[in-house]
Design a protein around this motif. Structure first.
Motif, PDB file in Angstrom:
ATOM      1  N   PRO A 182       0.837  -1.212   0.000  1.00 32.59           N
ATOM      2  CA  PRO A 182       0.000   0.000   0.000  1.00 32.59           C
ATOM      3  C   PRO A 182       0.869   1.257   0.000  1.00 32.59           C
ATOM      4  O   PRO A 182       0.966   1.984   0.991  1.00 32.59           O
ATOM      5  N   HIS A 183       1.504   1.523  -1.134  1.00 39.88           N
ATOM      6  CA  HIS A 183       2.459   2.632  -1.199  1.00 39.88           C
ATOM      7  C   HIS A 183       1.787   3.980  -0.965  1.00 39.88           C
ATOM      8  O   HIS A 183       2.445   4.971  -0.629  1.00 39.88           O
ATOM      9  N   GLY A 184       0.460   4.036  -1.145  1.00 40.97           N
ATOM     10  CA  GLY A 184      -0.260   5.283  -0.928  1.00 40.97           C
ATOM     11  C   GLY A 184      -0.579   5.562   0.523  1.00 40.97           C
ATOM     12  O   GLY A 184      -1.119   6.624   0.844  1.00 40.97           O
ATOM     13  N   ASP A 185      -0.248   4.619   1.421  1.00 45.06           N
ATOM     14  CA  ASP A 185      -0.480   4.817   2.854  1.00 45.06           C
ATOM     15  C   ASP A 185       0.861   5.131   3.509  1.00 45.06           C
ATOM     16  O   ASP A 185       1.714   4.251   3.644  1.00 45.06           O
ATOM     17  N   PRO A 186       1.095   6.372   3.923  1.00 40.19           N
ATOM     18  CA  PRO A 186       2.406   6.747   4.468  1.00 40.19           C
ATOM     19  C   PRO A 186       2.792   5.969   5.722  1.00 40.19           C
ATOM     20  O   PRO A 186       3.979   5.837   6.033  1.00 40.19           O
ATOM     21  N   ALA A 187       1.802   5.425   6.434  1.00 44.94           N
ATOM     22  CA  ALA A 187       2.104   4.668   7.650  1.00 44.94           C
ATOM     23  C   ALA A 187       2.882   3.393   7.340  1.00 44.94           C
ATOM     24  O   ALA A 187       3.609   2.891   8.195  1.00 44.94           O
ATOM     25  N   TYR A 188       2.736   2.874   6.114  1.00 48.59           N
ATOM     26  CA  TYR A 188       3.474   1.665   5.727  1.00 48.59           C
ATOM     27  C   TYR A 188       4.975   1.920   5.779  1.00 48.59           C
ATOM     28  O   TYR A 188       5.740   1.124   6.350  1.00 48.59           O
ATOM     29  N   VAL A 225       9.132  -1.947   0.707  1.00 51.52           N
ATOM     30  CA  VAL A 225       9.449  -2.023  -0.717  1.00 51.52           C
ATOM     31  C   VAL A 225       9.275  -0.627  -1.324  1.00 51.52           C
ATOM     32  O   VAL A 225       8.190  -0.045  -1.232  1.00 51.52           O
ATOM     33  N   PRO A 226      10.307  -0.068  -1.940  1.00 53.60           N
ATOM     34  CA  PRO A 226      10.200   1.290  -2.502  1.00 53.60           C
ATOM     35  C   PRO A 226       9.099   1.388  -3.548  1.00 53.60           C
ATOM     36  O   PRO A 226       8.941   0.505  -4.394  1.00 53.60           O
ATOM     37  N   ALA A 227       8.366   2.456  -3.493  1.00 51.44           N
ATOM     38  CA  ALA A 227       7.254   2.651  -4.426  1.00 51.44           C
ATOM     39  C   ALA A 227       7.728   2.630  -5.874  1.00 51.44           C
ATOM     40  O   ALA A 227       7.020   2.143  -6.766  1.00 51.44           O
ATOM     41  N   ALA A 228       8.909   3.146  -6.120  1.00 54.91           N
ATOM     42  CA  ALA A 228       9.429   3.207  -7.489  1.00 54.91           C
ATOM     43  C   ALA A 228       9.684   1.829  -8.079  1.00 54.91           C
ATOM     44  O   ALA A 228       9.772   1.692  -9.310  1.00 54.91           O
ATOM     45  N   LYS A 229       9.814   0.820  -7.245  1.00 53.84           N
ATOM     46  CA  LYS A 229      10.122  -0.533  -7.720  1.00 53.84           C
ATOM     47  C   LYS A 229       8.879  -1.391  -7.931  1.00 53.84           C
ATOM     48  O   LYS A 229       8.969  -2.499  -8.462  1.00 53.84           O
ATOM     49  N   LEU A 230       7.724  -0.911  -7.528  1.00 48.33           N
ATOM     50  CA  LEU A 230       6.515  -1.727  -7.578  1.00 48.33           C
ATOM     51  C   LEU A 230       6.027  -1.938  -9.010  1.00 48.33           C
ATOM     52  O   LEU A 230       6.239  -1.112  -9.896  1.00 48.33           O
ATOM     53  N   LEU A 231       5.337  -3.050  -9.201  1.00 51.13           N
ATOM     54  CA  LEU A 231       4.784  -3.413 -10.508  1.00 51.13           C
ATOM     55  C   LEU A 231       3.258  -3.313 -10.467  1.00 51.13           C
ATOM     56  O   LEU A 231       2.649  -3.397  -9.404  1.00 51.13           O
ATOM     57  N   GLY A 232       2.651  -3.144 -11.633  1.00 49.95           N
ATOM     58  CA  GLY A 232       1.195  -3.096 -11.709  1.00 49.95           C
ATOM     59  C   GLY A 232       0.623  -2.026 -10.792  1.00 49.95           C
ATOM     60  O   GLY A 232      -0.442  -2.216 -10.205  1.00 49.95           O
ATOM     61  N   LYS A 233       1.296  -0.930 -10.683  1.00 51.46           N
ATOM     62  CA  LYS A 233       0.981   0.074  -9.665  1.00 51.46           C
ATOM     63  C   LYS A 233      -0.198   0.942 -10.069  1.00 51.46           C
ATOM     64  O   LYS A 233      -0.301   1.395 -11.205  1.00 51.46           O
ATOM     65  N   ASP A 234      -1.103   1.173  -9.086  1.00 49.32           N
ATOM     66  CA  ASP A 234      -2.106   2.220  -9.266  1.00 49.32           C
ATOM     67  C   ASP A 234      -1.793   3.314  -8.256  1.00 49.32           C
ATOM     68  O   ASP A 234      -0.677   3.398  -7.739  1.00 49.32           O
ATOM     69  N   ALA A 235      -2.748   4.162  -7.961  1.00 49.19           N
ATOM     70  CA  ALA A 235      -2.480   5.302  -7.082  1.00 49.19           C
ATOM     71  C   ALA A 235      -2.217   4.884  -5.641  1.00 49.19           C
ATOM     72  O   ALA A 235      -1.691   5.692  -4.857  1.00 49.19           O
TER      73      ALA A 235
END
Length: 433
Positions: free
Chosen positions: A88-94, A103-113
């Protein structure tokens, strides 16, 4: 276990040493079921097993799966961390809760908002992009249970509060036409999981070559042993005789499966790779299989879950993705009939611990792939992590709601029969019928 020792273990996929998980997996499933006072009988067929519950089984016979569909249930044993698999890269608490292992947001696949897939799930990205793979987040049991042993039983029974020890997949078999043990098969173990235990006959085998009548080997060229067994049990009306006839018929019915090639080269050299190769071979044999279970173990990552460069998560996620991708490619024309789902007994805590790992939590993620899946999307109601109960991901979707949707979409069975007393909520991940 020291950090350095745990790191070495996690790189090889070995368990981190959780006493509860070790106890749950050390006790055989059959021993566990007997300890609960369950009735039933198991008939050895080589090193395979045909298991019956209280109701006597009739002779096996090849019949097509209802609607031609096949459900494959992949259990991620040890409690996988869904927050690493679907981030859940959109949740800053993660990121605040996991300063070293996030896991860095820039490395994620199939990413939405808001969500994205772990980079080591890359072999599954084509299925995600083609709409054949979906994820449902914040799923789990209505009440948290952090004991591997108890949670495995509760998830596989999927009927909390009941004194009847029957698994949800066995109840599902009871709602399908046919009575062959080949309709419900566990592959990779010589004993079935609790989800398959119950009145309906099922078959469990480590691999296809295990499914033979003991003693009926290359030296028995005139099939004398089979003739003797057939004569011994053929006219008997005893329940054991009926089971023996059914077991021998099931072995004979596997003939078309043995004629199918085993395409192991495309799979990872792991327990899961070997098991899914056998599952694909069985499905391609078209012998009437409706339900298949398979396990992937060692998700209990208290220590050294790791980062993108090392650790147990890197190994397990790649093994999972590579094996599933190879499995669907291996199915050939049968692919359009097969739905696979993943399930784990519970999730992990939101916050990392001091050993680069995560302790037992609550909510998790479920993957669904293949026929009938409305893929390329993330499903479920996100509860937020900042105020998560006791540092857990709060469950907002009962796992039975996901399973009910699969049952209704892919079988002729009644969800009310499979999950008695439960009223599912709509999830939307499966194509309706």
């Amino acid at each position: 276990m020291t950090t350095s020792a745990a790191r070495t273990a996690s790189r090889t996929g070995d368990p981190c040493g959780c006493p509860d998980y070790a106890a749950a997996t050390a006790l055989s499933r059959r021993g566990f079921l007997r300890g609960l006072g369950l009735t039933g009988a198991a008939y050895a067929v080589g090193s395979a097993m045909v298991t019956y519950g209280a109701a006597p089984a009739m002779a096996a016979g090849v019949a097509p799966a209802p609607n031609g569909s096949v459900l494959v249930v992949l259990s991620m044993r040890g409690a996988a961390d869904g927050l690493s698999l679907v981030v859940p890269h959109g949740d800053p608490a993660y990121y605040a809760a996991r300063p070293r292992i996030a896991v860095p947001a820039a490395k994620l696949l199939g990413k939405d908002a808001f969500f994205g897939l772990h980079p080591n799930l890359a072999p599954l990205l084509p299925m995600w992009q083609s709409g054949e793979l979906a994820a449902v987040h914040a799923t789990g049991m209505a009440v948290a249970n952090r004991s591997h042993f108890a949670a495995m039983e509760l998830v596989e029974d999927a009927n909390p509060g009941s004194s009847v020890r029957s698994g949800w997949l066995n109840r599902l078999l009871g709602g399908l036409d046919g009575d062959s043990p080949l309709q419900g098969v566990s592959i990779g173990s010589s004993s079935p999981p609790a989800s398959l235990y119950g009145e309906q006959p099922v078959m469990s085998l480590r691999n296809i070559s295990d499914a033979v009548v003991a003693g009926n080997d290359q030296w028995d060229t005139d099939q004398a042993r089979l003739r003797s067994l057939s004569q011994m049990w053929g006219s008997s009306t005893a329940p054991m005789a009926r089971g023996m006839r059914s077991a021998m018929a099931a072995v004979a019915d596997l003939g078309p499966v043995r004629q199918e090639p085993e395409n192991r080269a495309a799979y990872p050299d792991s327990d899961l790779g070997r098991a899914l190769a056998a599952v694909a071979r069985t499905i391609r044999g078209d012998v009437g299989v409706s339900l298949v279970t398979v396990d992937q173990g060692e998700w209990d990552m208290h220590a050294d879950l790791g980062t993108l460069d090392w650790g147990a998560m890197k190994y397990n996620a790649n093994d999972l993705a590579t094996a599933i991708a190879a499995f669907f490619a291996d199915l050939g024309s049968m692919r359009e009939r097969v739905t696979l789902l993943t399930i784990s007994e519970f999730g992990r805590r939101v916050s990392e611990n001091s050993n680069y790992g995560l302790d037992h939590g609550w909510g998790n993620v479920m993957f669904l792939a293949g026929a009938g899946v409305k893929g390329g999307r993330y499903y479920g109601r996100w509860p937020g992590l900042e105020n998560s109960l006791d540092a857990d991901l709060t469950v907002t979707t009962d796992f039975r709601s996901v399973l009910s949707e699969v049952v209704l979409s892919r079988t002729d069975a009644s969800a009310a029969q499979v999950f008695p007393g439960f009223t599912p909520e709509p999830v939307g991940v499966m194509v309706g019928r």
